[in-house]
Design a protein around this motif. Structure first.
Motif, PDB file in Angstrom:
ATOM      1  N   ALA A 166     -38.906  55.031  28.732  1.00  0.00           N
ATOM      2  CA  ALA A 166     -38.509  55.332  30.109  1.00  0.00           C
ATOM      3  C   ALA A 166     -38.344  56.835  30.293  1.00  0.00           C
ATOM      4  O   ALA A 166     -38.754  57.398  31.335  1.00  0.00           O
ATOM      5  CB  ALA A 166     -37.204  54.610  30.449  1.00  0.00           C
ATOM      6  N   ILE A 167     -37.762  57.499  29.299  1.00  0.00           N
ATOM      7  CA  ILE A 167     -37.606  58.957  29.370  1.00  0.00           C
ATOM      8  C   ILE A 167     -38.974  59.627  29.402  1.00  0.00           C
ATOM      9  O   ILE A 167     -39.233  60.537  30.210  1.00  0.00           O
ATOM     10  CB  ILE A 167     -36.770  59.460  28.175  1.00  0.00           C
ATOM     11  CG1 ILE A 167     -35.325  58.940  28.286  1.00  0.00           C
ATOM     12  CG2 ILE A 167     -36.781  60.982  28.102  1.00  0.00           C
ATOM     13  CD1 ILE A 167     -34.450  59.263  27.077  1.00  0.00           C
ATOM     14  N   GLN A 168     -39.876  59.194  28.540  1.00  0.00           N
ATOM     15  CA  GLN A 168     -41.214  59.803  28.476  1.00  0.00           C
ATOM     16  C   GLN A 168     -42.009  59.556  29.753  1.00  0.00           C
ATOM     17  O   GLN A 168     -42.794  60.411  30.189  1.00  0.00           O
ATOM     18  CB  GLN A 168     -41.966  59.271  27.260  1.00  0.00           C
ATOM     19  CG  GLN A 168     -41.395  59.761  25.926  1.00  0.00           C
ATOM     20  CD  GLN A 168     -42.159  59.232  24.716  1.00  0.00           C
ATOM     21  OE1 GLN A 168     -43.305  58.796  24.854  1.00  0.00           O
ATOM     22  NE2 GLN A 168     -41.530  59.276  23.560  1.00  0.00           N
ATOM     23  N   SER A 169     -41.796  58.381  30.350  1.00  0.00           N
ATOM     24  CA  SER A 169     -42.517  58.101  31.602  1.00  0.00           C
ATOM     25  C   SER A 169     -42.045  59.021  32.719  1.00  0.00           C
ATOM     26  O   SER A 169     -42.816  59.336  33.636  1.00  0.00           O
ATOM     27  CB  SER A 169     -42.316  56.642  32.015  1.00  0.00           C
ATOM     28  OG  SER A 169     -40.976  56.415  32.428  1.00  0.00           O
ATOM     29  N   ALA A 170     -40.793  59.469  32.651  1.00  0.00           N
ATOM     30  CA  ALA A 170     -40.257  60.363  33.680  1.00  0.00           C
ATOM     31  C   ALA A 170     -40.609  61.816  33.413  1.00  0.00           C
ATOM     32  O   ALA A 170     -40.664  62.627  34.357  1.00  0.00           O
ATOM     33  CB  ALA A 170     -38.740  60.206  33.753  1.00  0.00           C
ATOM     34  N   LEU A 193     -33.687  51.528  35.114  1.00  0.00           N
ATOM     35  CA  LEU A 193     -33.783  50.657  33.939  1.00  0.00           C
ATOM     36  C   LEU A 193     -32.499  49.859  33.732  1.00  0.00           C
ATOM     37  O   LEU A 193     -32.554  48.671  33.403  1.00  0.00           O
ATOM     38  CB  LEU A 193     -34.077  51.498  32.693  1.00  0.00           C
ATOM     39  CG  LEU A 193     -34.019  50.766  31.338  1.00  0.00           C
ATOM     40  CD1 LEU A 193     -35.095  49.671  31.268  1.00  0.00           C
ATOM     41  CD2 LEU A 193     -34.180  51.747  30.184  1.00  0.00           C
ATOM     42  N   PHE A 194     -31.353  50.497  33.929  1.00  0.00           N
ATOM     43  CA  PHE A 194     -30.072  49.839  33.666  1.00  0.00           C
ATOM     44  C   PHE A 194     -29.517  49.097  34.884  1.00  0.00           C
ATOM     45  O   PHE A 194     -28.391  48.607  34.848  1.00  0.00           O
ATOM     46  CB  PHE A 194     -29.045  50.861  33.168  1.00  0.00           C
ATOM     47  CG  PHE A 194     -29.218  51.208  31.708  1.00  0.00           C
ATOM     48  CD1 PHE A 194     -28.499  50.534  30.728  1.00  0.00           C
ATOM     49  CD2 PHE A 194     -30.122  52.183  31.323  1.00  0.00           C
ATOM     50  CE1 PHE A 194     -28.668  50.831  29.380  1.00  0.00           C
ATOM     51  CE2 PHE A 194     -30.301  52.497  29.980  1.00  0.00           C
ATOM     52  CZ  PHE A 194     -29.587  51.827  29.001  1.00  0.00           C
ATOM     53  N   ALA A 195     -30.307  49.013  35.942  1.00  0.00           N
ATOM     54  CA  ALA A 195     -29.904  48.215  37.105  1.00  0.00           C
ATOM     55  C   ALA A 195     -30.291  46.766  36.877  1.00  0.00           C
ATOM     56  O   ALA A 195     -31.020  46.428  35.940  1.00  0.00           O
ATOM     57  CB  ALA A 195     -30.564  48.768  38.363  1.00  0.00           C
ATOM     58  N   VAL A 196     -29.786  45.872  37.716  1.00  0.00           N
ATOM     59  CA  VAL A 196     -30.157  44.457  37.667  1.00  0.00           C
ATOM     60  C   VAL A 196     -30.954  44.137  38.930  1.00  0.00           C
ATOM     61  O   VAL A 196     -30.872  44.850  39.934  1.00  0.00           O
ATOM     62  CB  VAL A 196     -28.925  43.542  37.560  1.00  0.00           C
ATOM     63  CG1 VAL A 196     -28.193  43.776  36.253  1.00  0.00           C
ATOM     64  CG2 VAL A 196     -27.985  43.754  38.738  1.00  0.00           C
ATOM     65  N   ARG A 197     -31.726  43.073  38.877  1.00  0.00           N
ATOM     66  CA  ARG A 197     -32.590  42.733  40.003  1.00  0.00           C
ATOM     67  C   ARG A 197     -32.507  41.245  40.288  1.00  0.00           C
ATOM     68  O   ARG A 197     -32.052  40.450  39.468  1.00  0.00           O
ATOM     69  CB  ARG A 197     -34.035  43.125  39.694  1.00  0.00           C
ATOM     70  CG  ARG A 197     -34.633  42.333  38.550  1.00  0.00           C
ATOM     71  CD  ARG A 197     -36.063  42.740  38.242  1.00  0.00           C
ATOM     72  NE  ARG A 197     -36.631  41.869  37.213  1.00  0.00           N
ATOM     73  CZ  ARG A 197     -37.218  40.711  37.460  1.00  0.00           C
ATOM     74  NH1 ARG A 197     -37.326  40.277  38.703  1.00  0.00           N
ATOM     75  NH2 ARG A 197     -37.693  39.972  36.485  1.00  0.00           N
ATOM     76  N   ASP A 209     -39.157  46.310  30.767  1.00  0.00           N
ATOM     77  CA  ASP A 209     -38.666  47.551  31.351  1.00  0.00           C
ATOM     78  C   ASP A 209     -37.539  47.270  32.333  1.00  0.00           C
ATOM     79  O   ASP A 209     -37.498  47.785  33.445  1.00  0.00           O
ATOM     80  CB  ASP A 209     -39.802  48.313  32.044  1.00  0.00           C
ATOM     81  CG  ASP A 209     -40.652  49.085  31.045  1.00  0.00           C
ATOM     82  OD1 ASP A 209     -40.265  49.130  29.862  1.00  0.00           O
ATOM     83  OD2 ASP A 209     -41.689  49.634  31.446  1.00  0.00           O
ATOM     84  N   THR A 210     -36.639  46.390  31.957  1.00  0.00           N
ATOM     85  CA  THR A 210     -35.438  46.066  32.714  1.00  0.00           C
ATOM     86  C   THR A 210     -34.302  45.867  31.739  1.00  0.00           C
ATOM     87  O   THR A 210     -34.516  45.536  30.567  1.00  0.00           O
ATOM     88  CB  THR A 210     -35.609  44.771  33.531  1.00  0.00           C
ATOM     89  OG1 THR A 210     -35.927  43.706  32.633  1.00  0.00           O
ATOM     90  CG2 THR A 210     -36.715  44.915  34.562  1.00  0.00           C
ATOM     91  N   LEU A 215     -32.947  44.600  27.208  1.00  0.00           N
ATOM     92  CA  LEU A 215     -31.776  44.937  26.404  1.00  0.00           C
ATOM     93  C   LEU A 215     -30.784  43.773  26.333  1.00  0.00           C
ATOM     94  O   LEU A 215     -30.114  43.584  25.317  1.00  0.00           O
ATOM     95  CB  LEU A 215     -31.073  46.170  26.977  1.00  0.00           C
ATOM     96  CG  LEU A 215     -31.694  47.537  26.675  1.00  0.00           C
ATOM     97  CD1 LEU A 215     -33.013  47.725  27.420  1.00  0.00           C
ATOM     98  CD2 LEU A 215     -30.736  48.662  27.060  1.00  0.00           C
ATOM     99  N   TYR A 216     -30.705  43.019  27.409  1.00  0.00           N
ATOM    100  CA  TYR A 216     -29.705  41.938  27.552  1.00  0.00           C
ATOM    101  C   TYR A 216     -30.431  40.627  27.810  1.00  0.00           C
ATOM    102  O   TYR A 216     -31.376  40.581  28.600  1.00  0.00           O
ATOM    103  CB  TYR A 216     -28.762  42.293  28.706  1.00  0.00           C
ATOM    104  CG  TYR A 216     -27.849  41.176  29.161  1.00  0.00           C
ATOM    105  CD1 TYR A 216     -26.624  40.952  28.544  1.00  0.00           C
ATOM    106  CD2 TYR A 216     -28.217  40.354  30.236  1.00  0.00           C
ATOM    107  CE1 TYR A 216     -25.776  39.936  28.978  1.00  0.00           C
ATOM    108  CE2 TYR A 216     -27.375  39.340  30.668  1.00  0.00           C
ATOM    109  CZ  TYR A 216     -26.163  39.137  30.039  1.00  0.00           C
ATOM    110  OH  TYR A 216     -25.332  38.136  30.457  1.00  0.00           O
TER     111      TYR A 216
END
Length: 367
Positions: A166-170, A193-197, A209-210, A215-216
């Motif tokens: 995610a860092i590299q994509s930015a 990335l650390f948001a929920v949807r 990528d969520t 991660l969870y």
């Protein structure tokens, strides 16, 4: 001349029947002394049987509530311990990271190593379980909620790799931002990335990528359509249902984890001077905010434990009262039962002696 017929066989059978009945009464009396309860409760208390059954049912239900409350308190205690440990570890990391707010520290590498150790510890604590139930997984109690930082056997990218990607994509491919603009882009990407949807919305590509999924892996924050997912709850009383605890995907946990991942994924001592200030300040702010909200959640959990303790004491008091009422109906007067045993033993001895004498009678004794 009339003679009265005398049958020793009939007398023997009559005495044997009497002795059998007396022996059965003696067995029941001994059982009552041993148990403290009438051998045949319904026959003894008669019309009060219905009340006795109702008291028994209420006692059993109250006992189940005591067990439920004890189970809830045990889970809450373990959850409280894990959350307290997370706060302690996070606070130490926050103190170390805060020293670099004024100016870039040459010890950024050690900060990264320290953050990585805290990250592994926090993930391990969030995977804590009580029995076969994971504490921070929401209603998905049968599986650990957090993927290991370095990944697992699922074949998916590891959480650390997801964050670094995610860092590299930015940044356009760089391992860390080099300008203030790139730092802003990295922060925005990590926030996303650390948001929920809503699970009903189109999934990102790739799916991992969520936060939820990459991660969870526990219960999602919202159900398809946007409604909040059910929380873990317990019912320690008829009119009391308590939704308790914390999930590893709650906002404070996601904020806390984002701050730790930011420090663990990048060696801040090697960052460009233009990119560094906003990056380290954002990581510290997220870490600080997550810890503050987690402290509030821990305090709330303490309040809920106190409610559980109060209900447990009420249930135990009710059990004691019900036990006395049941004992008054079903209980045996031990003195009376002991006296009855003595009387029955004497009667059995007398019956046995009479039977023995009859057995010795012969017609020749009277000729």
């Amino acid at each position: 001349m009339l003679y009265n017929a005398l049958s020793t066989l009939g007398m023997s059978r009559k005495l044997q029947s009497t002795m059998t009945r007396q022996q059965m009464d003696l067995v029941r009396a001994n059982e009552e002394v041993a148990t403290g309860v009438h051998a045949d409760v319904a026959a003894t208390i008669g019309a009060s049987t219905g009340r006795d059954i109702a008291l028994r049912n209420l006692f059993d239900r109250t006992d189940e509530y005591v067990k439920t409350a004890d189970l809830l308190d045990g889970r809450m205690k373990m959850m409280d311990s894990a959350m307290t440990s997370i706060i302690e570890s996070g606070t130490d990391l926050l103190a170390a990271a805060s020293t670099g707010l004024g100016q870039q520290s040459p010890t950024g590498t050690s900060l990264q190593v320290r953050a990585r150790g805290v990250l592994d510890q926090v993930v391990g604590l969030l995977n804590a379980s009580a029995g076969n139930a994971y504490l921070f997984a929401g209603t998905a109690l049968d599986q650990p909620p957090m993927r290991n930082v370095d990944g697992d056997k699922s074949g998916l990218r590891s959480p650390m790799q997801i964050v670094r990607d995610a860092i590299q994509s930015a940044t356009g491919g760089a391992e860390m931002p080099t300008t203030a603009a790139e730092t802003a882009a990295v922060i925005a990407r990590l926030d996303d990335l650390f948001a929920v949807r809503d699970p009903a919305t189109p999934a990102p590509t790739p799916l991992t990528d969520t936060f939820e999924g990459g991660l969870y892996t526990g219960t999602t924050s919202v159900q398809p359509g946007g409604g909040a997912s059910p929380r873990v709850s317990g019912r320690p009383a008829d009119s009391s249902t308590i939704a308790y605890g914390v999930q590893a995907n709650d906002p404070m946990m996601r904020e806390l984890l984002e701050g730790i991942y930011m420090l663990a994924a990048v060696d801040t001592s090697k960052m460009d001077v233009d990119a560094y200030p906003d990056y380290i300040r954002t990581a510290v702010d997220k870490l600080s905010a997550g810890l503050g909200n987690l402290r509030e959640a821990t305090a709330q959990l303490g309040v809920q434990r106190a409610q559980i303790a109060t209900l447990t004491e009420q249930h135990k008091t009710q059990k004691s009262i019900l036990s006395l009422q049941i004992d008054n109906l079903e209980g045996v007067d031990l003195y009376e039962a002991s006296t009855r045993i003595s009387q029955l033993e004497a009667q059995i001895d007398a019956t046995a002696n009479a039977t023995a004498r009859i057995a010795k009678l012969r017609l020749t004794n009277y000729l």
